[in-house]
Design a protein around this motif. Sequence first.
Motif, PDB file in Angstrom:
ATOM      1  N   GLU A  32       0.776  -1.265  -0.025  1.00 20.56           N
ATOM      2  CA  GLU A  32       0.076  -0.103   0.011  1.00 20.56           C
ATOM      3  C   GLU A  32       0.766   1.420   0.004  1.00 20.56           C
ATOM      4  O   GLU A  32       0.361   2.420  -0.213  1.00 20.56           O
ATOM      5  CB  GLU A  32      -0.922  -0.095   1.511  1.00 20.56           C
ATOM      6  N   ALA A  33       2.182   1.149   0.240  1.00 19.26           N
ATOM      7  CA  ALA A  33       2.993   2.454   0.032  1.00 19.26           C
ATOM      8  C   ALA A  33       3.698   2.415  -1.489  1.00 19.26           C
ATOM      9  O   ALA A  33       4.332   3.447  -1.488  1.00 19.26           O
ATOM     10  CB  ALA A  33       4.267   2.068   1.340  1.00 19.26           C
ATOM     11  N   THR A  40      -2.444   0.131  -9.990  1.00 17.41           N
ATOM     12  CA  THR A  40      -2.867  -1.134 -10.672  1.00 17.41           C
ATOM     13  C   THR A  40      -3.342  -2.323  -9.986  1.00 17.41           C
ATOM     14  O   THR A  40      -4.106  -3.271 -10.528  1.00 17.41           O
ATOM     15  CB  THR A  40      -1.600  -1.508 -11.548  1.00 17.41           C
ATOM     16  N   ARG A  41      -2.957  -2.359  -8.913  1.00 25.16           N
ATOM     17  CA  ARG A  41      -3.726  -3.666  -8.055  1.00 25.16           C
ATOM     18  C   ARG A  41      -3.011  -4.773  -8.435  1.00 25.16           C
ATOM     19  O   ARG A  41      -3.467  -5.923  -8.334  1.00 25.16           O
ATOM     20  CB  ARG A  41      -4.943  -3.721  -7.609  1.00 25.16           C
ATOM     21  N   ARG A  42      -1.873  -4.966  -9.178  1.00 24.46           N
ATOM     22  CA  ARG A  42      -1.082  -5.967  -9.851  1.00 24.46           C
ATOM     23  C   ARG A  42      -0.064  -6.363  -9.075  1.00 24.46           C
ATOM     24  O   ARG A  42       0.698  -5.482  -8.567  1.00 24.46           O
ATOM     25  CB  ARG A  42      -0.820  -5.931 -11.268  1.00 24.46           C
ATOM     26  N   GLU A  43       0.296  -7.553  -8.271  1.00 28.17           N
ATOM     27  CA  GLU A  43       1.214  -8.090  -7.597  1.00 28.17           C
ATOM     28  C   GLU A  43       2.598  -7.824  -8.031  1.00 28.17           C
ATOM     29  O   GLU A  43       3.352  -7.371  -7.200  1.00 28.17           O
ATOM     30  CB  GLU A  43       1.043  -9.454  -7.111  1.00 28.17           C
ATOM     31  N   MET A  44       2.641  -8.195  -9.412  1.00 31.17           N
ATOM     32  CA  MET A  44       4.137  -7.821  -9.988  1.00 31.17           C
ATOM     33  C   MET A  44       4.411  -6.572  -9.995  1.00 31.17           C
ATOM     34  O   MET A  44       5.420  -6.222 -10.418  1.00 31.17           O
ATOM     35  CB  MET A  44       4.104  -8.546 -11.404  1.00 31.17           C
ATOM     36  N   ASP A  45       3.532  -5.372  -9.738  1.00 27.38           N
ATOM     37  CA  ASP A  45       3.714  -4.133  -9.732  1.00 27.38           C
ATOM     38  C   ASP A  45       3.919  -3.476  -8.342  1.00 27.38           C
ATOM     39  O   ASP A  45       3.825  -2.344  -7.964  1.00 27.38           O
ATOM     40  CB  ASP A  45       2.712  -3.126 -10.587  1.00 27.38           C
ATOM     41  N   SER A  46       3.983  -4.481  -7.569  1.00 23.38           N
ATOM     42  CA  SER A  46       4.344  -4.357  -6.050  1.00 23.38           C
ATOM     43  C   SER A  46       5.807  -4.451  -5.823  1.00 23.38           C
ATOM     44  O   SER A  46       6.616  -5.218  -6.390  1.00 23.38           O
ATOM     45  CB  SER A  46       3.566  -5.011  -4.974  1.00 23.38           C
ATOM     46  N   THR A  83      10.420   2.771   3.677  1.00 27.76           N
ATOM     47  CA  THR A  83       9.726   3.388   4.910  1.00 27.76           C
ATOM     48  C   THR A  83       8.754   2.298   5.568  1.00 27.76           C
ATOM     49  O   THR A  83       8.743   2.341   6.847  1.00 27.76           O
ATOM     50  CB  THR A  83       9.033   4.576   4.623  1.00 27.76           C
ATOM     51  N   ALA A  84       8.064   1.502   4.831  1.00 32.60           N
ATOM     52  CA  ALA A  84       6.949   0.747   5.349  1.00 32.60           C
ATOM     53  C   ALA A  84       7.570  -0.588   5.807  1.00 32.60           C
ATOM     54  O   ALA A  84       6.835  -1.408   6.640  1.00 32.60           O
ATOM     55  CB  ALA A  84       5.921   0.456   4.260  1.00 32.60           C
ATOM     56  N   CYS A  85       8.833  -0.991   5.332  1.00 31.65           N
ATOM     57  CA  CYS A  85       9.345  -2.438   5.290  1.00 31.65           C
ATOM     58  C   CYS A  85       9.648  -2.449   6.889  1.00 31.65           C
ATOM     59  O   CYS A  85      10.480  -1.704   7.446  1.00 31.65           O
ATOM     60  CB  CYS A  85      10.476  -2.592   4.469  1.00 31.65           C
TER      61      CYS A  85
END
Length: 429
Positions: A32-33, A40-46, A83-85
């Motif tokens: 979400e960061a 896109t809500r695509r896993e490969m774009d996370s 930052t989120a990790c």
Amino acid sequence: MEEPPTSHSQPVRDVCDYDLLFDCVHCGLCAEACPTYVATRREMDSPRGRIYLMKSLAEGKLQLDDDAVRHLDLCLGCRGCETACPSGVHYGQLIEGARAFVERNHRRGVFDRLKRSTVSAIFPYPSRMRAVLAPLIVVDRLGLRPALRAILPRSFRDWLDLLPPLGARHPLAPDLHVASADNAPTVVVHHGCVAQVLANSENLNSERMLAAAGYRVEHLEETVCCGALDLHSGNSARALEFARANVRALKGSGADAIVSAASGCSTAIAEYGELLKHDAELAADARAVAGKVKDLSTLLLAAKWTPVREFRCTVTYHDACHLAHGLGIREAPRKLLASIPGVRLVELTESDLCCGSAGSYNLTEPEMARELGRRKVDNIVATGADYVVLANPGCEFQIAAELKRRNSKTRAIHLADFLALVANNDRIR
């Protein structure tokens, strides 16, 4: 989602620092960061998806085809995921390594190669950029930019929209000639490459505000690109050349602190110690230079600088990615703005979500950049602010272009230029 392995074999391809991939525990808190995942809500774009992709490439389980390259290209390199990790994954190092691997091993399409080579050949070199933009300066002075825009293809119109008015004189803070104490800290402002051509007022106003706060400002004889544009695009060899030149120049300045009006440059310089850690000649100097990087707001607050004029307006603050996620600086700019008499500071929703600028990303990935720019400006307009203040010229150009498309009265302005307006009591709209 499968559990991460407890041990691993050697990779068959040099994609990135393979060992760093295993810092990721695949929890997904980064998603979400990540601006591209949010869009896109695509896993490969996370970030998690891209780490899987890098690992698969390194282990030879996946071919470096157009689809794999597309997911890596779409990353903005904003570091919001860092930052989120909770595990401290060095995602910035991973994506920069992966992009260097792509540039060594993948042949892009003709138009993509042309676009990227044009950016690479011009942007890091101020003299080349000035030469290329010289005709547009004439166009702007004659007031013909709208006519030029009307006849250009859309892709060129989008590029044109990102350029600020050229040849215009920007307000500068008063040159107060404050006498600095003999033991006052010295500061040098790194003028960068793109910034000194398109936003030099931000460099000059940074220097003047620092001098007004009592610092002794040193000047570099010559500034070369910090290397960030090359690191982000996979040209690590030239990034190292720029880094070495800057380390020598910045060390030679003798400055106690190093400032850049571009947050991406600040972060790049702050990471010279890591970048040059294997350089036998410059590793120690690079670590010393990296440790001197500061930002304008932090130095002004440390000097207890206070504005002498009231400036009535409503402002909101956009967190430039590398200032917030790379250097961890969030509160100092807000505290400085809130200290100005008459200024009403309104918090911005998703203030640290990337605006889509990301160095040259808005030129190489215009569709995603425009989507993120629209999302950012939706939130800015909702604040009702007179000014959106920020600490990076690329963010300013990106946000200003979208504000202009909407005929918004809100003005995007760099923190240094905003402080100059305050000092001049010149509420320009």
